[in-house]
Design an enzyme around this catalytic site. Structure first.
Site, PDB file in Angstrom:
ATOM      1  CB  ALA A   1      34.847  41.421  43.554  1.00 14.63           C
TER       2      ALA A   1
ATOM      3  N   GLY B   1      39.147  46.473  42.128  1.00 19.30           N
ATOM      4  CA  GLY B   1      39.276  47.862  41.686  1.00 19.30           C
ATOM      5  C   GLY B   1      37.926  48.523  41.477  1.00 19.30           C
TER       6      GLY B   1
ATOM      7  CG  ASP C   1      34.613  43.220  35.423  1.00 25.68           C
ATOM      8  OD1 ASP C   1      34.622  43.199  34.173  1.00 25.68           O
ATOM      9  OD2 ASP C   1      35.612  43.500  36.113  1.00 25.68           O
TER      10      ASP C   1
ATOM     11  CB  CYS D   1      38.817  43.891  29.843  1.00 23.68           C
ATOM     12  SG  CYS D   1      39.423  42.329  30.520  1.00 23.68           S
TER      13      CYS D   1
END
Length: 402
Positions: A235, A239, A303, A356
């Site tokens: 986390a 966001g 993520d 990312c």
């Protein structure tokens, strides 16, 4: 040339000192600038903006500027002063009559620019990284390299638990801030300029969050339903967690996880502002947490920690601080996360793996390897978001557990 903004020795010195620390000591420039701005209390807002803007831009164009100067990169103060002079001329400004600029005053910037043809110099990247990106991305790398040099705008996400688009846009307009709908992702918005939002009343009331438009797409991609059990296993500051909670309409169970519990403190503060009440936090350092959460989630977001190469426009330091050994470490960690964390997902549940990064070795290659070792999963969809003027770059893969 355009009429130049006036240069002052103290703020130019501030830029040079920041570059010395960043490249000489291997420090990230945001930390260097925080310290510099804290120590130089006499600088006004224009001085602070000048030092920050031009330090970041010289970091971004480091290789290219040294190629213009026709010197090997170094942190000698005289060389850095010349580098600043070349940068200032390249920006189209006149140089003041300072002795440090004498040796570069007659350089034909336009002619030298045309002579720089190697991609890693022209677009300003470390040679090893440019070669790696070329190998993994092929012809796509040249355009990506160019796009990653365009500074990002300030992106916001409207918090649907507390407000709506029309209200937020009007309240920001009343504060003198212009809002635009994102051209590629219409649910996201970006702001004109770089307004300060820390004390904005709408922000303090939790009506919107600062979040990259591409990052927002990851939560939409997972698309959790209200009333479900959702785990955000990496986390960070949260966001995406907050966005997932809004998509769940604050109904169900949302578990935010991080390696260390202390890293979730910022998320707790943001959650209080957002109005989200269904979130709970767990730290991976807790003994037995994975076993406790096995077969728990309807939706799982991974993520994963990564190189951050999709966010170079926002963090130009990545060009120079990221090294081959770091990539190997990230890939190993990504493999481990994909190997272990999906155990928390129920049969029939949905997994989204996201980074990312622009590198396939951290993205599609990891998913291929995962599927080879986990036959209970099948790939539903892969998506790549390329960095553009108003967003960073991301990769995401959606998988279903049988």
């Amino acid at each position: 040339m355009n009429k130049s903004p006036r240069l002052f020795p103290n703020t130019v010195k501030g830029v040079l000192e920041a570059l010395e620390s960043s490249f000489g000591k291997g420090l990230y420039v945001n930390r260097v600038l925080e310290n510099s701005l804290r120590l130089n209390k006499k600088w006004g807002s224009r001085d602070r903006s000048f030092v920050a803007e031009h330090t970041y831009e010289i970091v971004r164009w480091w290789n290219f500027l040294w190629a213009l100067l026709d010197k090997e990169p170094n942190v000698n103060r005289n060389s850095l002063e010349q580098l600043f002079g070349v940068y200032w001329k390249w920006r189209g400004f006149d140089l003041p009559e300072w002795p440090g600029f004498d040796s570069i005053r007659d350089i034909d910037i336009e002619a030298r620019s045309l002579e720089i043809t190697a991609l890693h110099e022209r677009e300003s990247y470390a040679l090893w990284f440019s070669e790696l990106a070329q190998e993994q991305l092929g012809d796509k790398w040249a355009q990506l390299a160019h796009d990653l040099n365009k500074p990002n705008s300030v992106n916001i996400r409207i918090n649907t638990l507390k407000s709506h688009e029309k209200e937020v846009i009007q309240e920001l307009a009343d504060a003198g801030i212009v809002v635009y709908r994102h051209p590629a992702f219409p649910k996201a918005h970006f702001l004109e300029g770089r307004p300060k939002l820390k004390n904005n009343s709408s922000f303090l009331k939790g009506k919107f969050e600062i979040q990259d438009a591409g990052s927002q797409e990851i939560s939409y991609f997972l698309n959790p339903t209200p009333g479900s059990v959702v785990i955000d296993a990496c986390a960070g500051a949260g966001g995406k967690t907050l966005h997932l909670g809004a998509l769940m309409e604050n109904k169900g169970t949302l578990i935010a996880m991080e390696i260390e519990g202390r890293k979730l403190e910022e998320l707790h503060r943001r959650t209080q502002r957002s109005g989200l009440t269904i979130m709970e936090t767990r730290a991976w350092e807790e003994e037995g947490v994975l076993a406790e959460l096995t077969d728990t989630a309807d939706y799982l977001l991974l993520d994963a920690p990564c190189s951050g190469t999709g966010t170079i426009k926002r963090e130009p330091d990545t060009k120079w601080k990221f090294e081959p050994v770091h990539l190997a470490q990230y890939q190993s960690l990504q493999f481990e996360i994909l190997d272990k964390y999906p155990a928390m997902l129920k049969s029939g549940g949905t997994l989204v793996y996201a980074t990312c990064s622009i590198l396939p070795s951290e993205n599609s290659d990891q998913i291929k390897l995962f599927l080879e070792n986990h036959s209970e999963f099948r790939l539903i969809e892969e998506r790549t978001i390329d960095p553009a003027t108003n967003n960073d770059g991301f990769y995401m893969a959606k998988l279903l557990k049988s």
